[in-house]
Write an enzyme that holds these catalytic residues in place. Structure first.
Site, PDB file in Angstrom:
ATOM      1  N   ALA A   1      34.773 -11.471 -25.064  1.00 39.30           N
ATOM      2  CA  ALA A   1      35.480 -11.168 -26.312  1.00 39.30           C
ATOM      3  C   ALA A   1      35.164 -12.206 -27.380  1.00 39.30           C
ATOM      4  CB  ALA A   1      36.987 -11.117 -26.055  1.00 39.30           C
TER       5      ALA A   1
ATOM      6  N   ARG B   1      30.269  -5.644 -38.050  1.00 43.20           N
ATOM      7  CA  ARG B   1      30.323  -4.328 -38.701  1.00 43.20           C
ATOM      8  C   ARG B   1      31.739  -3.788 -38.890  1.00 43.20           C
ATOM      9  NH1 ARG B   1      26.234  -1.516 -34.868  1.00 43.20           N
ATOM     10  NH2 ARG B   1      26.701  -3.371 -33.641  1.00 43.20           N
TER      11      ARG B   1
ATOM     12  N   ASP C   1      35.650  -5.034 -26.316  1.00 40.49           N
ATOM     13  CA  ASP C   1      35.486  -3.929 -27.262  1.00 40.49           C
ATOM     14  C   ASP C   1      35.107  -2.619 -26.566  1.00 40.49           C
ATOM     15  OD1 ASP C   1      32.947  -4.645 -26.550  1.00 40.49           O
ATOM     16  OD2 ASP C   1      32.187  -4.926 -28.587  1.00 40.49           O
TER      17      ASP C   1
ATOM     18  N   GLY D   1      20.592  -0.854 -23.546  1.00 41.27           N
ATOM     19  CA  GLY D   1      19.698  -1.302 -22.483  1.00 41.27           C
ATOM     20  C   GLY D   1      19.377  -0.133 -21.560  1.00 41.27           C
TER      21      GLY D   1
ATOM     22  N   GLU E   1      16.164  -4.140 -22.721  1.00 39.34           N
ATOM     23  CA  GLU E   1      16.874  -3.921 -23.978  1.00 39.34           C
ATOM     24  C   GLU E   1      15.988  -3.139 -24.948  1.00 39.34           C
ATOM     25  OE1 GLU E   1      20.220  -4.889 -24.565  1.00 39.34           O
ATOM     26  OE2 GLU E   1      19.917  -5.006 -22.414  1.00 39.34           O
TER      27      GLU E   1
ATOM     28  N   ASN F   1      22.581   1.157 -19.642  1.00 41.30           N
ATOM     29  CA  ASN F   1      23.510   0.161 -19.121  1.00 41.30           C
ATOM     30  C   ASN F   1      24.784   0.207 -19.958  1.00 41.30           C
ATOM     31  OD1 ASN F   1      24.747  -2.236 -18.190  1.00 41.30           O
ATOM     32  ND2 ASN F   1      23.547  -3.504 -19.609  1.00 41.30           N
TER      33      ASN F   1
ATOM     34  N   ARG G   1      68.325   2.332 -38.539  1.00 41.81           N
ATOM     35  CA  ARG G   1      67.701   1.024 -38.338  1.00 41.81           C
ATOM     36  C   ARG G   1      68.206   0.345 -37.066  1.00 41.81           C
ATOM     37  NH1 ARG G   1      68.810  -1.914 -43.727  1.00 41.81           N
ATOM     38  NH2 ARG G   1      67.911  -3.638 -42.543  1.00 41.81           N
TER      39      ARG G   1
ATOM     40  N   ALA H   1      79.994  11.640 -49.268  1.00 37.93           N
ATOM     41  CA  ALA H   1      78.704  11.335 -49.887  1.00 37.93           C
ATOM     42  C   ALA H   1      78.805  10.079 -50.748  1.00 37.93           C
ATOM     43  CB  ALA H   1      78.262  12.513 -50.748  1.00 37.93           C
TER      44      ALA H   1
ATOM     45  N   ALA I   1      88.447   9.286 -53.173  1.00 41.46           N
ATOM     46  CA  ALA I   1      87.070   9.242 -53.679  1.00 41.46           C
ATOM     47  C   ALA I   1      86.947   8.216 -54.792  1.00 41.46           C
ATOM     48  CB  ALA I   1      86.668  10.616 -54.191  1.00 41.46           C
TER      49      ALA I   1
HETATM   50  C1  UD1 Z   1      24.676  -4.998 -24.342  1.00 40.19           C
HETATM   51  C2  UD1 Z   1      23.687  -4.942 -23.191  1.00 40.19           C
HETATM   52  C3  UD1 Z   1      23.034  -3.577 -23.148  1.00 40.19           C
HETATM   53  C4  UD1 Z   1      24.077  -2.496 -23.057  1.00 40.19           C
HETATM   54  C5  UD1 Z   1      25.080  -2.637 -24.180  1.00 40.19           C
HETATM   55  C6  UD1 Z   1      26.201  -1.685 -23.985  1.00 40.19           C
HETATM   56  C7  UD1 Z   1      22.858  -7.218 -22.901  1.00 40.19           C
HETATM   57  C8  UD1 Z   1      21.745  -8.145 -23.166  1.00 40.19           C
HETATM   58  N1  UD1 Z   1      22.707  -5.978 -23.359  1.00 40.19           N
HETATM   59  O1  UD1 Z   1      23.906  -4.872 -25.516  1.00 40.19           O
HETATM   60  O2  UD1 Z   1      22.146  -3.498 -22.049  1.00 40.19           O
HETATM   61  O3  UD1 Z   1      23.450  -1.225 -23.097  1.00 40.19           O
HETATM   62  O4  UD1 Z   1      25.632  -3.957 -24.210  1.00 40.19           O
HETATM   63  O5  UD1 Z   1      27.040  -1.724 -25.117  1.00 40.19           O
HETATM   64  O6  UD1 Z   1      23.805  -7.575 -22.237  1.00 40.19           O
HETATM   65  N2  UD1 Z   1      29.195 -11.028 -26.519  1.00 40.19           N
HETATM   66  C9  UD1 Z   1      29.730 -12.280 -26.419  1.00 40.19           C
HETATM   67  N3  UD1 Z   1      28.934 -13.353 -26.614  1.00 40.19           N
HETATM   68  C10 UD1 Z   1      27.622 -13.246 -26.896  1.00 40.19           C
HETATM   69  C11 UD1 Z   1      27.067 -11.962 -27.010  1.00 40.19           C
HETATM   70  C12 UD1 Z   1      27.886 -10.861 -26.796  1.00 40.19           C
HETATM   71  O7  UD1 Z   1      30.921 -12.411 -26.153  1.00 40.19           O
HETATM   72  O8  UD1 Z   1      26.960 -14.282 -27.051  1.00 40.19           O
HETATM   73  C13 UD1 Z   1      30.045  -9.869 -26.322  1.00 40.19           C
HETATM   74  C14 UD1 Z   1      30.173  -9.075 -27.618  1.00 40.19           C
HETATM   75  O9  UD1 Z   1      31.282  -9.508 -28.348  1.00 40.19           O
HETATM   76  C15 UD1 Z   1      30.331  -7.662 -27.118  1.00 40.19           C
HETATM   77  C16 UD1 Z   1      29.565  -7.644 -25.801  1.00 40.19           C
HETATM   78  O10 UD1 Z   1      29.446  -9.002 -25.405  1.00 40.19           O
HETATM   79  O11 UD1 Z   1      31.664  -7.376 -26.817  1.00 40.19           O
HETATM   80  C17 UD1 Z   1      28.225  -6.979 -25.908  1.00 40.19           C
HETATM   81  O12 UD1 Z   1      27.449  -7.688 -26.836  1.00 40.19           O
HETATM   82  P1  UD1 Z   1      26.447  -6.976 -27.802  1.00 40.19           P
HETATM   83  O13 UD1 Z   1      25.767  -7.960 -28.630  1.00 40.19           O
HETATM   84  O14 UD1 Z   1      27.152  -5.843 -28.493  1.00 40.19           O
HETATM   85  O15 UD1 Z   1      25.406  -6.387 -26.743  1.00 40.19           O
HETATM   86  P2  UD1 Z   1      24.423  -5.235 -27.008  1.00 40.19           P
HETATM   87  O16 UD1 Z   1      23.261  -5.759 -27.752  1.00 40.19           O
HETATM   88  O17 UD1 Z   1      25.135  -4.069 -27.544  1.00 40.19           O
END
Ligand code: UD1
Ligand code: CA
Length: 455
Positions: free
Chosen positions: A9, A15, A104, A139, A154, A169, A333, A380, A423
């Site tokens: 997290a 975005r 997420d 991935g 990837e 993945n 309330r 009222a 009243a």
């Molecule tokens: C990752 C996977 C991909 C998969 C996809 C699914 C890797 C290299 N790739 O890609 O194979 O299909 O998720 O959605 O694992 N996060 C951190 N710290 C970091 C990087 C990421 O906490 O340094 C967390 C992000 O907040 C997010 C999650 O890891 O919640 C995934 O990171 P994100 O950069 O979205 O990975 P993808 O490139 O989408």
């Protein structure tokens, strides 16, 4: 087998264009992260670890009330999913297995995770995969001629041929701790994005000759990650739809399952009818045969049997007995207790008040800090003046009191049983039992009065 869970997290959620960390954006009324953590906690893992980075303090602060102990680990720089898991794996015991989840990806189900954990009795690592029509950005699962998984590539590192693979993945991976710790230590960032990819552990497992298993999600919604507010809105609608359908299948008349939002938990008795555009927040109990009208908000309240809440009413923190009618356009309330058979009509606000059995406040009134007996009729425009600018004062109204329209009751004051209030009175002193209280200017009629004329 002992299980540890690491929830990633740390990401900012660029975005989302928000100052709120992505994992704190609400889904069905609570942070995305708390959905995942609840599912994770249902396994009673040996440790439940959350890797935070962007807005770490804010994220921790939002989960201080979480029921299970959370181990917070910080990833100061987002150097990739592998790096994130490495931070999460601090002091991880080398027996047992670790499940990796995402803050997420809120709707992953316990059933899916359970089946992934089951294969860990024989596997060194298990990946949750999914077959999708639009694999772009994800991935890809690489398999050899025998169908054995050999790695994950990837999007940015994939060849043309690999990009055509539709098995992706989901990101959810489970690994034996002893393998995971070894593989994490061997990760590098020699790839198109210069990141430490968690996914590289699959290739290492294949090269090490370890057993790799895959699991699949039955329901695509489970693996749905949220990167922007449009995806958040879409997943909110799907989740709400599901909750409404579950209620309908459980015996509640939901007039339009697309127009009911449950941001919390609702329990309904038999033959409850929910009209359109109802929002339920917190914990709400609705008894048998209740009818909830359109555009009603119900928050943290208990509604007994046979009650009707008419259109456009807002009911929060209230305890309602049975056979009560509220609204339309009522605001109930916190701290309101409505006793059996009472009635609250249109444009009435109540707060921290008991409205006794059979009592009626039918129109345009404010009743606050009041204890009202049974069979009272409030005319009222009656207002309890409970606030002097510094302190709140209480009003006591006995049984069978009749309050005429447009009365101001200046608290603290007591109207004893059987009192009648004329009243238009401004009541500042107690009225003894069965007496009439009148507190207004006496009417004069002026004979021969001439209206002013112009010029
Ligand atoms: C990752 C996977 C991909 C998969 C996809 C699914 C890797 C290299 N790739 O890609 O194979 O299909 O998720 O959605 O694992 N996060 C951190 N710290 C970091 C990087 C990421 O906490 O340094 C967390 C992000 O907040 C997010 C999650 O890891 O919640 C995934 O990171 P994100 O950069 O979205 O990975 P993808 O490139 O989408
Ligand atoms: Ca992602």
């Amino acid at each position: 087998m002992d299980t540890d869970i690491i929830v990633l997290a740390a990401g900012k959620g660029t975005r989302m264009y928000s100052s709120l960390p992505k994992v704190l954006h609400p889904l069905a009324g609570r942070p995305l992260l708390s959905h995942v953590l609840d599912t994770a906690a249902s396994f009673s893992p040996r440790s439940l670890r959350v890797v935070v980075g962007y807005g770490a303090e804010q994220v921790r602060g939002a989960l201080t009330d979480f029921a299970q102990d959370l181990l917070w680990l910080e990833q100061r720089e987002q150097l990739g999913t592998g790096h994130a898991v490495l931070q999460g794996a601090a002091d991880l015991p080398d027996n047992g297995a670790t499940l990796i989840l995402y803050g997420d990806v809120p709707l992953i189900s316990a059933d899916t995770l359970r089946s992934l954990l089951e294969v860990m009795t024989t596997a060194s690592v298990a990946v949750l995969t999914q077959h999708v029509d639009e694999p772009y950005g994800l991935g890809r699962i690489i398999r050899d001629g025998d169908g054995n998984v050999t790695g994950i590539v990837e999007e940015k590192d994939a060849t043309e041929a690999q990009r055509r693979i539709r098995e992706i993945n989901t990101g959810i991976i489970c690994a034996q701790n002893r393998n995971l710790l070894d593989w994490l230590g061997r990760l590098d960032n020699d790839n198109a994005q210069g990141e430490y990819y968690l996914t590289d552990i699959i290739g290492m497992a294949a090269r090490d000759g370890e057993v790799i298993e895959t699991g699949t999600v039955q329901d695509p919604l489970e693996a749905q990650g949220i990167n922007n507010r449009l995806q958040l809105a879409a997943i909110e609608r799907s989740l709400q739809r599901r909750q409404a359908e579950a209620l309908a299948l459980g015996g509640v008349t939901v007039l339009d399952p697309a127009r009911l939002d449950i941001r919390g938990h609702v329990e309904c008795g038999r033959d409850v009818t929910l009209d359109v555009n109802i929002i339920i927040e917190g914990t709400v109990h609705i008894g048998d045969r209740c009818e909830i009208g359109p555009n009603v908000v119900l928050k943290n309240c208990r509604i007994g049997e046979g009650c009707v809440v008419l259109a456009n009413s807002h009911v929060e923190g209230a305890d309602m007995e049975s056979d009560i009618s509220v609204g339309p356009f009522a605001r109930i309330r916190p701290g309101t207790e409505l006793k059996k058979g009472s009635k609250i009509g249109n444009f009435v606000e109540t707060k921290k008040s008991i409205i006794g059995a059979g009592s009626k406040v039918n129109h345009l009134s404010y009743i606050g800090d009041t204890e009202m007996g049974r069979d009272v009729n409030v005319g009222a425009g009656t207002i309890t003046c409970n606030y002097d600018g510094a302190n709140k004062h209480r009003t006591t109204v006995g049984n069978g009191v009749f309050i005429g329209s447009n009365t101001a009751i200046v608290a603290p004051v007591t109207l004893h049983d059987g009192v009648t209030i004329a009243a238009g009175s401004t009541i500042t002193a107690d009225v003894p039992q069965d007496q009439l209280g009148v507190a207004r200017g006496r009417q004069r009629n002026i004979d021969g009065w001439k209206r002013p004329t112009g010029k």
